[in-house]
Design an enzyme around this catalytic site. Sequence first.
Site, mmCIF file in Angstrom:
data_model
loop_
_atom_site.group_PDB
_atom_site.id
_atom_site.type_symbol
_atom_site.label_atom_id
_atom_site.label_comp_id
_atom_site.label_asym_id
_atom_site.label_seq_id
_atom_site.Cartn_x
_atom_site.Cartn_y
_atom_site.Cartn_z
ATOM 1 N N ASN A 11 -5.748 -23.275 -24.756
ATOM 2 C CA ASN A 11 -4.692 -23.265 -26.023
ATOM 3 C C ASN A 11 -3.490 -23.135 -25.375
ATOM 4 O O ASN A 11 -3.195 -21.996 -25.883
ATOM 5 C CB ASN A 11 -5.151 -22.535 -27.141
ATOM 6 N N LYS A 18 -2.982 -19.247 -24.176
ATOM 7 C CA LYS A 18 -4.050 -19.082 -23.989
ATOM 8 C C LYS A 18 -5.394 -19.438 -23.320
ATOM 9 O O LYS A 18 -5.655 -20.818 -23.481
ATOM 10 C CB LYS A 18 -4.375 -18.635 -25.805
ATOM 11 N N ARG A 92 -7.499 -27.671 -26.195
ATOM 12 C CA ARG A 92 -7.428 -27.353 -28.118
ATOM 13 C C ARG A 92 -6.165 -28.274 -28.121
ATOM 14 O O ARG A 92 -5.147 -28.528 -27.419
ATOM 15 C CB ARG A 92 -7.132 -26.317 -28.244
ATOM 16 N N LEU A 210 -6.817 -18.436 -42.972
ATOM 17 C CA LEU A 210 -5.721 -17.961 -43.424
ATOM 18 C C LEU A 210 -4.802 -16.955 -41.911
ATOM 19 O O LEU A 210 -5.600 -15.699 -41.730
ATOM 20 C CB LEU A 210 -5.714 -16.847 -44.074
ATOM 21 N N ARG A 242 5.875 -22.054 -41.801
ATOM 22 C CA ARG A 242 5.990 -23.722 -42.373
ATOM 23 C C ARG A 242 6.003 -23.308 -44.267
ATOM 24 O O ARG A 242 5.025 -22.241 -44.691
ATOM 25 C CB ARG A 242 4.559 -24.486 -41.472
ATOM 26 N N GLU A 334 -9.239 -12.313 -42.643
ATOM 27 C CA GLU A 334 -10.438 -11.268 -41.599
ATOM 28 C C GLU A 334 -9.834 -10.085 -42.050
ATOM 29 O O GLU A 334 -11.117 -9.109 -42.086
ATOM 30 C CB GLU A 334 -10.468 -11.947 -40.428
ATOM 31 N N ASN A 335 -8.850 -9.148 -42.080
ATOM 32 C CA ASN A 335 -8.125 -8.267 -41.956
ATOM 33 C C ASN A 335 -7.331 -8.254 -42.974
ATOM 34 O O ASN A 335 -6.839 -6.794 -42.976
ATOM 35 C CB ASN A 335 -7.017 -8.056 -40.586
ATOM 36 N N GLU A 385 -13.560 -20.233 -32.694
ATOM 37 C CA GLU A 385 -12.320 -21.683 -31.885
ATOM 38 C C GLU A 385 -13.021 -22.001 -30.796
ATOM 39 O O GLU A 385 -13.331 -23.385 -30.056
ATOM 40 C CB GLU A 385 -11.218 -21.825 -32.250
#
Length: 397
Positions: A11, A18, A92, A210, A242, A334-335, A385
Site C-alpha cells: 500500500n 505499508k 492496493r 470509520l 477530509r 473497531e476501537n 483489506e
Amino acid sequence: MSSTRTVLVLNSGSSSVKFQLIEPDTGTSVAHGIVERIGDANSTAKLTLGEQELQRDGTIADHEAALRTAFELFREGGGELSDYGLVAVGHRVVHGGRDLYRPTVVDDSVLTAITDLAPMAPLHNPPAALGIEVAQRIMPGLPHVAVFDTAFFHDLPEAAASYAIDRNVAEQWKIRRYGFHGTSHQYVSQQAAVFLGVPLEGLNQIVLHLGNGASASAIVGGRPVDTSMGLTPMEGLVMGTRSGDVDPGLVMYLWRTAQMSVEDIETMLNRKSGVLGLGGKIDFRELHKQIAAGDTDAQLAYDVYIHRLRKYIGAYLALLGTTNVLTFTAGVGENDGAVRRDALSGMAPLGIELDEHLNDSPARGPRIISAERSPTTVLVIPTNEELAIARACIDVL
C-alpha cells in the site's frame, strides 16, 4: 524453499509504504511493516517478523530505497522473501475508474490507466502507480496484481451511481459515484455473514468503515446499493482531514470571494478539513482528551462527525427498509466505543439498540455489541483489506 504460498501486499502512499506478507490460504500474516517519511532525514523502516521487531532509521531517499530497505530487514530477520513461497505482489489502488473494476495483472496499459486516473484520486493513485513501477523493477519475475478500492461498487444501481448534472458532461468526463473502501466493505460484509452463521444472500447490511478515511455502505444480499463516497474519496462522512459532504457552491464562493485557487481549495478540503480542520486533532484518542479538558473546538468537531454519521445511518435504514446487520469497522469503528454509542443513541424505535456492557468491552475480535432484544444485530468486525487483496491475487492467478 517453503511449500506454503504467500502474497506480498503493498500500500504505497506519497511518503510511506505499508507492506504485509500473507498466506492467503490460511489467512496468516507472516510479517508486516511500514516505511515512513520517505525522502526525509528522519525516515524509519519497521518490520515485525514472527517475534522479531526490526527497525532502521535514517534517510531513505525514495520508494525504491524504501522497498529495498524492507527486504534488507527481512534478511536481518533470517531469510529472503523467496524463502516464504512468494507467488505474487498485490497492490492496493484507490481509483480504477469505469474500466478497471476487477483484480488485474498489471501491464504497461494498466499502469498508464492508473496514472491517468490521478485527477480523481490525487492523493492516492500517483503513489500507487509509483509503488507498482518500483516493485516491478525490484521483483520482475513475479506477477503484480492491482486491486481497486472502487471495484465493489462498480455495479451500483444507476439511481445511486448518477449525479444530477448535465448528462453529456457526465458521459464525456466519466463522472459518476464510484465509491471507495470497497475491499473493506466487501470483506467485512462477508465476514459478518460468516460470523453470524447465516447466508450472505439473506442479509440487508449497513457497514461503517470509520478510519482516517471514513465511508458507509448499504448492502443487500452481498451487493452494494449505495455508498457515501462518490467521484472522489472526499464525498460523504466527515473524515480525519477530509470534509465529506459540502455544498458544491463552496468551491465557487472561495474561488471568487476569497481569491483561493482551485489547488488551494482542493488542498483545504482534502488535507485541512474534517476533524483536523474543526478540532485540530486527527487521532480520536487525543480528541477525547481535548474534549474532557473543555476544548469547545474539539467538542464541535466530534459533534459534527457524529451528526453526519447519524444522517447516513438514517438514510440507509430508510433505503433498506429492513436492516438485519449494522457493522462498525476500521480504526475508529473497531476501537472507539463512544463513537459507536453516540452514533446509535436513541435509535431503539428504529430497531437498533446497543448493549452498553458489550460496547465498552476491551475485546478486539469480531463481536456482537447489540442488546438481545435489538431487531438489528450490531457488530464490530475487524477489517483486513490486506488479506482480501492477497486472496484476490490468488483468484486472478
